[in-house]
Write a protein that holds these residues in place. Structure first.
Motif, mmCIF file in Angstrom:
data_model
loop_
_atom_site.group_PDB
_atom_site.id
_atom_site.type_symbol
_atom_site.label_atom_id
_atom_site.label_comp_id
_atom_site.label_asym_id
_atom_site.label_seq_id
_atom_site.Cartn_x
_atom_site.Cartn_y
_atom_site.Cartn_z
ATOM 1 N N LEU A 177 22.249 -18.291 48.884
ATOM 2 C CA LEU A 177 23.157 -17.232 49.330
ATOM 3 C C LEU A 177 24.553 -17.394 48.726
ATOM 4 O O LEU A 177 25.175 -16.416 48.291
ATOM 5 C CB LEU A 177 23.240 -17.204 50.858
ATOM 6 N N SER A 178 25.030 -18.628 48.676
ATOM 7 C CA SER A 178 26.342 -18.899 48.099
ATOM 8 C C SER A 178 26.399 -18.499 46.627
ATOM 9 O O SER A 178 27.357 -17.853 46.174
ATOM 10 C CB SER A 178 26.664 -20.386 48.250
ATOM 11 N N GLU A 179 25.365 -18.864 45.874
ATOM 12 C CA GLU A 179 25.310 -18.498 44.454
ATOM 13 C C GLU A 179 25.240 -16.985 44.267
ATOM 14 O O GLU A 179 25.859 -16.438 43.359
ATOM 15 C CB GLU A 179 24.128 -19.185 43.769
ATOM 16 N N ALA A 180 24.488 -16.305 45.116
ATOM 17 C CA ALA A 180 24.394 -14.840 45.031
ATOM 18 C C ALA A 180 25.752 -14.199 45.305
ATOM 19 O O ALA A 180 26.133 -13.231 44.632
ATOM 20 C CB ALA A 180 23.349 -14.323 46.010
ATOM 21 N N LEU A 181 26.486 -14.730 46.268
ATOM 22 C CA LEU A 181 27.818 -14.192 46.569
ATOM 23 C C LEU A 181 28.784 -14.429 45.412
ATOM 24 O O LEU A 181 29.578 -13.542 45.074
ATOM 25 C CB LEU A 181 28.372 -14.801 47.855
ATOM 26 N N LYS A 182 28.728 -15.613 44.803
ATOM 27 C CA LYS A 182 29.584 -15.883 43.642
ATOM 28 C C LYS A 182 29.281 -14.896 42.523
ATOM 29 O O LYS A 182 30.191 -14.363 41.888
ATOM 30 C CB LYS A 182 29.353 -17.305 43.134
ATOM 31 N N LYS A 183 28.003 -14.660 42.261
ATOM 32 C CA LYS A 183 27.595 -13.722 41.214
ATOM 33 C C LYS A 183 28.096 -12.314 41.534
ATOM 34 O O LYS A 183 28.584 -11.604 40.663
ATOM 35 C CB LYS A 183 26.072 -13.733 41.079
ATOM 36 N N GLN A 184 27.987 -11.920 42.777
ATOM 37 C CA GLN A 184 28.444 -10.598 43.208
ATOM 38 C C GLN A 184 29.952 -10.449 42.997
ATOM 39 O O GLN A 184 30.415 -9.425 42.513
ATOM 40 C CB GLN A 184 28.076 -10.367 44.676
ATOM 41 N N ARG A 185 30.705 -11.478 43.345
ATOM 42 C CA ARG A 185 32.168 -11.433 43.173
ATOM 43 C C ARG A 185 32.533 -11.323 41.700
ATOM 44 O O ARG A 185 33.454 -10.602 41.348
ATOM 45 C CB ARG A 185 32.802 -12.688 43.776
ATOM 46 N N ARG A 186 31.816 -12.062 40.844
ATOM 47 C CA ARG A 186 32.096 -11.995 39.401
ATOM 48 C C ARG A 186 31.822 -10.605 38.859
ATOM 49 O O ARG A 186 32.584 -10.071 38.068
ATOM 50 C CB ARG A 186 31.275 -13.029 38.643
ATOM 51 N N LYS A 235 34.608 -7.423 37.140
ATOM 52 C CA LYS A 235 34.527 -6.851 35.796
ATOM 53 C C LYS A 235 34.820 -5.354 35.773
ATOM 54 O O LYS A 235 34.661 -4.700 34.767
ATOM 55 C CB LYS A 235 33.146 -7.117 35.189
ATOM 56 N N GLY A 236 35.204 -4.805 36.910
ATOM 57 C CA GLY A 236 35.557 -3.391 36.939
ATOM 58 C C GLY A 236 34.413 -2.447 37.131
ATOM 59 O O GLY A 236 34.602 -1.231 37.043
ATOM 60 N N THR A 237 33.223 -2.957 37.382
ATOM 61 C CA THR A 237 32.092 -2.060 37.615
ATOM 62 C C THR A 237 31.783 -2.051 39.098
ATOM 63 O O THR A 237 31.718 -3.090 39.731
ATOM 64 C CB THR A 237 30.843 -2.518 36.842
ATOM 65 N N ASP A 238 31.611 -0.890 39.623
ATOM 66 C CA ASP A 238 31.266 -0.733 41.031
ATOM 67 C C ASP A 238 29.868 -0.167 41.108
ATOM 68 O O ASP A 238 29.641 1.004 40.792
ATOM 69 C CB ASP A 238 32.259 0.202 41.731
ATOM 70 N N PRO A 239 28.867 -0.977 41.516
ATOM 71 C CA PRO A 239 27.487 -0.501 41.531
ATOM 72 C C PRO A 239 27.266 0.681 42.472
ATOM 73 O O PRO A 239 26.327 1.443 42.290
ATOM 74 C CB PRO A 239 26.682 -1.710 42.006
ATOM 75 N N GLU A 240 28.136 0.886 43.437
ATOM 76 C CA GLU A 240 27.971 2.019 44.347
ATOM 77 C C GLU A 240 28.310 3.339 43.684
ATOM 78 O O GLU A 240 27.835 4.391 44.081
ATOM 79 C CB GLU A 240 28.840 1.822 45.588
ATOM 80 N N ILE A 241 29.128 3.297 42.647
ATOM 81 C CA ILE A 241 29.531 4.523 41.958
ATOM 82 C C ILE A 241 28.429 5.007 41.021
ATOM 83 O O ILE A 241 28.223 6.173 40.833
ATOM 84 C CB ILE A 241 30.861 4.289 41.177
ATOM 85 N N GLU A 242 27.709 4.066 40.408
ATOM 86 C CA GLU A 242 26.694 4.434 39.425
ATOM 87 C C GLU A 242 25.522 5.131 40.034
ATOM 88 O O GLU A 242 25.107 5.076 41.092
ATOM 89 C CB GLU A 242 26.228 3.186 38.695
#
Length: 58
Positions: free
Chosen positions: A38-47, A51-58
């Protein structure tokens, strides 16, 4: 150390076996391995958010 909250997690038996084996390989408890995943997944999500991409917009 921060207080931890307990909760119920339902996982299919095949996935649980794989996580248990992974935990043994990494010398972690099952709980510790799940926290690590879970910690690694959260770190990946934050990274990815940084980067300026919002997956909710796409």
């Amino acid at each position: 150390m921060a207080e931890k909250k307990a909760f119920v997690l339902r996982v299919n038996p095949e996935m649980l076996k794989e996580i248990e084996a992974w935990a043994q390989q990494d010398f972690r408890s099952l709980n510790g391995q799940i926290e690590y995943i879970l910690s690694e997944a959260l770190k990946k999500q934050r990274r990815s958010k940084g980067k300026g991409t919002d997956p909710e917009i796409e």
